[in-house]
Design a protein around this motif. Structure first.
Motif, PDB file in Angstrom:
ATOM      1  N   ILE B 228       0.835  -1.122  -0.059  1.00 58.90           N
ATOM      2  CA  ILE B 228       0.129  -0.004   0.016  1.00 58.90           C
ATOM      3  C   ILE B 228       0.711   1.275   0.171  1.00 58.90           C
ATOM      4  N   ASP B 229       2.120   1.020   0.589  1.00 60.26           N
ATOM      5  CA  ASP B 229       2.935   2.459   0.383  1.00 60.26           C
ATOM      6  C   ASP B 229       4.395   2.026   0.317  1.00 60.26           C
ATOM      7  N   GLU B 230       4.644   1.820  -0.866  1.00 61.31           N
ATOM      8  CA  GLU B 230       6.073   1.343  -0.950  1.00 61.31           C
ATOM      9  C   GLU B 230       7.113   2.107  -0.699  1.00 61.31           C
ATOM     10  N   GLN B 231       6.816   3.340  -0.684  1.00 63.27           N
ATOM     11  CA  GLN B 231       7.866   4.380  -0.325  1.00 63.27           C
ATOM     12  C   GLN B 231       8.248   4.455   1.109  1.00 63.27           C
ATOM     13  N   VAL B 232       7.189   4.309   1.904  1.00 63.23           N
ATOM     14  CA  VAL B 232       7.422   4.158   3.308  1.00 63.23           C
ATOM     15  C   VAL B 232       7.889   2.853   3.604  1.00 63.23           C
ATOM     16  N   HIS B 233       7.694   1.659   3.058  1.00 61.60           N
ATOM     17  CA  HIS B 233       8.385   0.273   3.186  1.00 61.60           C
ATOM     18  C   HIS B 233       9.759   0.393   2.786  1.00 61.60           C
ATOM     19  N   ARG B 234      10.020   1.221   1.777  1.00 64.21           N
ATOM     20  CA  ARG B 234      11.255   1.275   1.212  1.00 64.21           C
ATOM     21  C   ARG B 234      12.440   2.133   2.169  1.00 64.21           C
ATOM     22  N   HIS B 235      11.751   3.003   2.725  1.00 61.00           N
ATOM     23  CA  HIS B 235      12.411   3.873   3.510  1.00 61.00           C
ATOM     24  C   HIS B 235      12.687   3.103   4.926  1.00 61.00           C
ATOM     25  N   LEU B 236      11.616   2.356   5.383  1.00 63.22           N
ATOM     26  CA  LEU B 236      12.324   1.624   6.689  1.00 63.22           C
ATOM     27  C   LEU B 236      13.264   0.666   6.299  1.00 63.22           C
ATOM     28  N   ASP B 237      13.140  -0.069   5.344  1.00 65.86           N
ATOM     29  CA  ASP B 237      14.111  -1.073   5.009  1.00 65.86           C
ATOM     30  C   ASP B 237      15.477  -0.574   4.781  1.00 65.86           C
ATOM     31  N   GLN B 238      15.550   0.498   4.276  1.00 67.48           N
ATOM     32  CA  GLN B 238      16.752   1.244   3.749  1.00 67.48           C
ATOM     33  C   GLN B 238      17.296   1.569   5.003  1.00 67.48           C
ATOM     34  N   HIS B 239      16.644   1.977   6.056  1.00 70.51           N
ATOM     35  CA  HIS B 239      17.348   2.482   7.322  1.00 70.51           C
ATOM     36  C   HIS B 239      17.275   1.336   8.133  1.00 70.51           C
ATOM     37  N   GLU B 240      17.203   0.156   7.663  1.00 75.20           N
ATOM     38  CA  GLU B 240      17.217  -1.201   8.614  1.00 75.20           C
ATOM     39  C   GLU B 240      16.399  -0.922   9.707  1.00 75.20           C
ATOM     40  N   VAL B 241      15.228  -0.515   9.640  1.00 73.40           N
ATOM     41  CA  VAL B 241      14.252  -0.539  10.755  1.00 73.40           C
ATOM     42  C   VAL B 241      13.591  -1.768  10.426  1.00 73.40           C
ATOM     43  N   ARG B 242      13.450  -2.751  11.333  1.00 78.26           N
ATOM     44  CA  ARG B 242      12.572  -4.141  11.073  1.00 78.26           C
ATOM     45  C   ARG B 242      11.083  -3.732  11.781  1.00 78.26           C
ATOM     46  N   TYR B 243      10.125  -4.216  11.076  1.00 80.11           N
ATOM     47  CA  TYR B 243       8.729  -4.105  11.713  1.00 80.11           C
ATOM     48  C   TYR B 243       8.752  -4.650  13.066  1.00 80.11           C
ATOM     49  N   LEU B 244       9.302  -5.692  13.274  1.00 77.22           N
ATOM     50  CA  LEU B 244       9.337  -6.434  14.582  1.00 77.22           C
ATOM     51  C   LEU B 244       9.678  -5.343  15.845  1.00 77.22           C
ATOM     52  N   GLN B 245      10.737  -4.482  15.476  1.00 73.89           N
ATOM     53  CA  GLN B 245      11.113  -3.754  16.277  1.00 73.89           C
ATOM     54  C   GLN B 245      10.145  -2.528  16.924  1.00 73.89           C
ATOM     55  N   PHE B 246       9.249  -2.459  16.224  1.00 71.81           N
ATOM     56  CA  PHE B 246       8.112  -1.214  16.697  1.00 71.81           C
ATOM     57  C   PHE B 246       6.763  -2.028  16.683  1.00 71.81           C
ATOM     58  N   ALA B 247       6.575  -2.875  15.921  1.00 75.49           N
ATOM     59  CA  ALA B 247       4.846  -3.481  15.549  1.00 75.49           C
ATOM     60  C   ALA B 247       4.991  -4.636  16.718  1.00 75.49           C
ATOM     61  N   PHE B 248       5.874  -5.412  17.334  1.00 72.77           N
ATOM     62  CA  PHE B 248       5.778  -6.243  18.110  1.00 72.77           C
ATOM     63  C   PHE B 248       4.632  -5.704  19.235  1.00 72.77           C
ATOM     64  N   ARG B 249       4.803  -4.747  19.817  1.00 74.98           N
ATOM     65  CA  ARG B 249       4.020  -4.062  20.811  1.00 74.98           C
ATOM     66  C   ARG B 249       2.689  -3.690  20.425  1.00 74.98           C
ATOM     67  N   TRP B 250       2.570  -3.299  19.071  1.00 75.74           N
ATOM     68  CA  TRP B 250       1.447  -3.166  18.352  1.00 75.74           C
ATOM     69  C   TRP B 250       0.483  -4.268  18.443  1.00 75.74           C
ATOM     70  N   MET B 251       1.091  -5.342  18.354  1.00 74.85           N
ATOM     71  CA  MET B 251       0.202  -6.776  18.435  1.00 74.85           C
ATOM     72  C   MET B 251       0.104  -7.234  19.666  1.00 74.85           C
ATOM     73  N   ASN B 252       1.072  -6.994  20.570  1.00 76.88           N
ATOM     74  CA  ASN B 252       1.060  -7.670  21.850  1.00 76.88           C
ATOM     75  C   ASN B 252       0.048  -6.998  22.674  1.00 76.88           C
ATOM     76  N   ASN B 253      -0.163  -5.733  22.721  1.00 74.94           N
ATOM     77  CA  ASN B 253      -0.807  -4.789  23.598  1.00 74.94           C
ATOM     78  C   ASN B 253      -2.117  -4.286  22.945  1.00 74.94           C
ATOM     79  N   LEU B 254      -2.132  -4.940  21.331  1.00 74.05           N
ATOM     80  CA  LEU B 254      -3.440  -4.024  20.687  1.00 74.05           C
ATOM     81  C   LEU B 254      -3.611  -2.542  20.611  1.00 74.05           C
ATOM     82  N   LEU B 255      -2.386  -2.163  20.194  1.00 73.59           N
ATOM     83  CA  LEU B 255      -2.171  -0.634  20.145  1.00 73.59           C
ATOM     84  C   LEU B 255      -2.472   0.349  21.416  1.00 73.59           C
ATOM     85  N   MET B 256      -2.795  -0.497  22.434  1.00 69.79           N
ATOM     86  CA  MET B 256      -3.101   0.001  23.617  1.00 69.79           C
ATOM     87  C   MET B 256      -2.039   1.139  24.322  1.00 69.79           C
ATOM     88  N   ARG B 257      -0.690   0.497  23.901  1.00 69.63           N
ATOM     89  CA  ARG B 257       0.250   1.469  24.469  1.00 69.63           C
ATOM     90  C   ARG B 257       0.406   2.579  23.688  1.00 69.63           C
TER      91      ARG B 257
END
Lengths: 213, 346
Positions: B228-257
């Motif tokens: 849906i947003d290749e630019q954002v995806h590529r930007h994160l990838d290019q700077h070696e940000v992994r989804y697990l590093q920020f989205a783990f908590r989004w799933m584990n706590n259902l965005l409550m944090r």
């Protein structure tokens, strides 16, 4: 504008749940103490610059890990790319001290072929009246594993700076001596941006990093 | 046109058109009643999707979660039976919290509750005890996952919403729970337990060994964002940000944090109206949530700044409108992908 730093070190902070890992890091990176803090889930990221000698700055990237066992499959992925670690126990909680060995074993398995320079941290030293672990036995354990030992308090800001800076300095010496070398595909140490300074022996070495195991 | 009426939670008063008879009249034969109930449940979901008015939220949540039967006649008996069942669990299990097998679980819950986000309500001793009981009973009845940090957060929205019925204060956080009658508090506790259990039934693999549910969802999020947003995806990838590093908590706590509590409550109106809201639809909400910050993300030019930003998103002043926008975008994404799994495929 990016601050100028000589190296970037990645550190990991581990230890049992509620020994005070997040509070210690927040004291170090934000200079404040939070009375309550939600349990860390997975891994949180923090950063700070430290000056180890006048004009020589190191950028620290600090991974704060969840202590609860269930998160181990997530947190252990971060060991491999860390050059240094603070292994915390709570001086008022004997069990957290007894688990130090288990933590070291856990990291050893997952950090291969690298090694992490650890410092053993006895945290919450402001609660001396509730102490369940003597300084002597903690020092003995640390020595047995070839680690330094330091007691800290995030609440009273005791030794917090020192714990991080000493570890940083020790890693810096190992890098300077060539015992730890920068490698591609490994995030533990990265060379920074220093204008008009040539890193002599500290230059990037692309060869295999020597294993200290 | 179906709309919220002052008594909408009774569902039976929801009318198809101004001229139609109240559906309650349909309850002549068992069959007709069943049909009417199905129809009503569907209507209630549709209505709730866009947000439930505060006065009818407690009842509506209990209906949507499947805890309360749609049939009005069966509700009092069901509630009574479930409340009795919960307190039988307490009687049966709670004394074992200091036994060898359970003491680790109990100890962890006991130390986690007081250090949850500083909601004054949760810090009241009576509430702390309620949370401990709910979590302990759930944990030992679900040994495959047991108690995992993050589950404690999931108690709060139910408890706060169900308490609202019984306190005068506008701000539930300012309420003094010790003034609430004991039997009322007991019912709130049992209702919270059962509704939280229903929620967790749908996401238990988030909390079992190695947390496969979370691993899978984070991968799906990555895949979705890359489409849906290749630019954002590529930007994160290019700077070696992994989804697990920020989205783990989004799933584990259902965005409550990531968002204030009142936003979570609004979010859950919709989650409970969506099929598999907390597992499947949540994924689209996470994707919309990430892309919501695309401008800020693309401005950050280094790993560290990106990760610090993603772990501390500026949502402190978010309100219902922000959540509504987020949900609308999530719905659009879900719609685009539901019938076209290859849509946007690279």
């Amino acid at each position: 504008m990016e601050a100028i730093w000589l190296y970037q070190f990645r550190l990991i902070v581990i230890g049992d749940s509620t020994v005070g890992k997040s509070c210690l890091i927040r004291r170090f990176t934000e200079g404040r103490f939070a009375q309550v803090s939600d349990p860390t889930v997975g891994v949180d990221f923090f950063s700070r610059l430290v000056e180890i000698e006048p004009g020589k700055r190191i950028k620290l990237q600090i991974w704060d890990t969840a202590g609860q066992e269930r998160f181990r499959s997530i947190t252990r992925a971060y060991y491999r790319n860390s050059v240094g670690g603070l292994l915390l126990f709570d001086i008022t909680n004997r069990r957290s001290f007894q688990n130090v060995h288990e933590w070291l074993e856990e990291t050893k398995v997952h950090v291969q072929p690298y090694q992490i320079v650890f410092v053993l941290v006895g945290h919450k030293c402001d609660l001396d009246t509730q102490r369940q672990v003597t300084r002597h036995e903690a020092e003995k354990l640390a020595a047995a594993y070839g680690m330094k030992y330091i007691e800290t308090s995030a609440r009273d800001a005791i030794n917090v700076e020192k714990a991080f800076t000493d570890l940083t300095r020790d890693i810096y010496e190992l890098v300077k001596r060539g015992d730890i070398t920068i490698q591609e595909g490994w995030e533990g140490v990265k060379s920074g941006f220093v204008p008009n300074v040539v890193h002599s022996s500290e230059e990037v070495v692309k060869s295999e990093r020597r294993c200290l195991c | 046109m179906c709309r919220w009426s002052p008594n909408a939670a009774r569902v039976a008063v929801c009318r198809r058109s101004p001229n139609a008879a109240p559906v309650a009249v349909c309850r002549r034969s068992p069959n007709a009643a069943d049909v009417a109930m199905c129809f009503l449940a569907e209507e209630l979901r549709k209505l709730s999707w866009s947000g439930i008015p505060k006065p009818v939220r407690p009842m509506t949540w209990k209906l949507l979660s499947g805890y309360l039967p749609a049939n009005v006649d069966r509700r009092p008996a069901t509630l009574q039976r479930k409340q009795k069942e919960y307190f039988a669990f307490i009687e049966h299990y709670y004394d074992s919290r200091n036994d060898d097998v359970h003491q680790d679980t109990y100890r962890q819950i006991h130390i986690d509750i007081p250090r949850m986000s500083p909601e004054a309500l949760i810090l009241q001793p009576k509430v702390t005890e309620i949370f401990e009981r709910i979590l302990f009973i759930w944990a030992i009845r679900h040994p495959a996952s047991g108690y995992v940090q993050g589950i404690n957060d999931l108690v709060t929205p139910f408890f706060v919403v169900f308490m609202c019925e019984h306190i005068e204060e506008e701000d539930v956080d300012a309420a003094d729970v010790s003034r609430v009658p004991a039997d009322v508090l007991r019912n709130v506790e049992a209702d919270t337990y059962w509704c939280m259990s229903k929620l967790l039934d749908g996401i238990q693999d988030n909390y079992t060994f190695a947390q496969p549910g979370i691993q899978m969802k984070v991968k799906m999020l990555e895949e979705l964002v890359s489409r849906i947003d290749e630019q954002v995806h590529r930007h994160l990838d290019q700077h070696e940000v992994r989804y697990l590093q920020f989205a783990f908590r989004w799933m584990n706590n259902l965005l409550m944090r990531e968002v204030p509590l009142h936003c979570t409550v609004r979010l859950w109106d919709t989650y409970q109206s969506e099929p598999d809201g907390f597992s499947h639809f949540h994924l689209y909400v996470c994707a919309a949530f990430l892309v919501r910050w695309r401008k800020e993300i693309l401005e950050e030019r280094d790993f560290q700044e990106l990760l610090l930003f993603l772990q501390n998103l500026p949502t402190a002043h978010w309100g219902n409108e922000d959540i509504s926008l987020l949900l609308a975008e999530a719905y659009r994404l879900k719609f685009a992908f539901a019938d076209a799994p290859n849509h946007y495929k690279k």
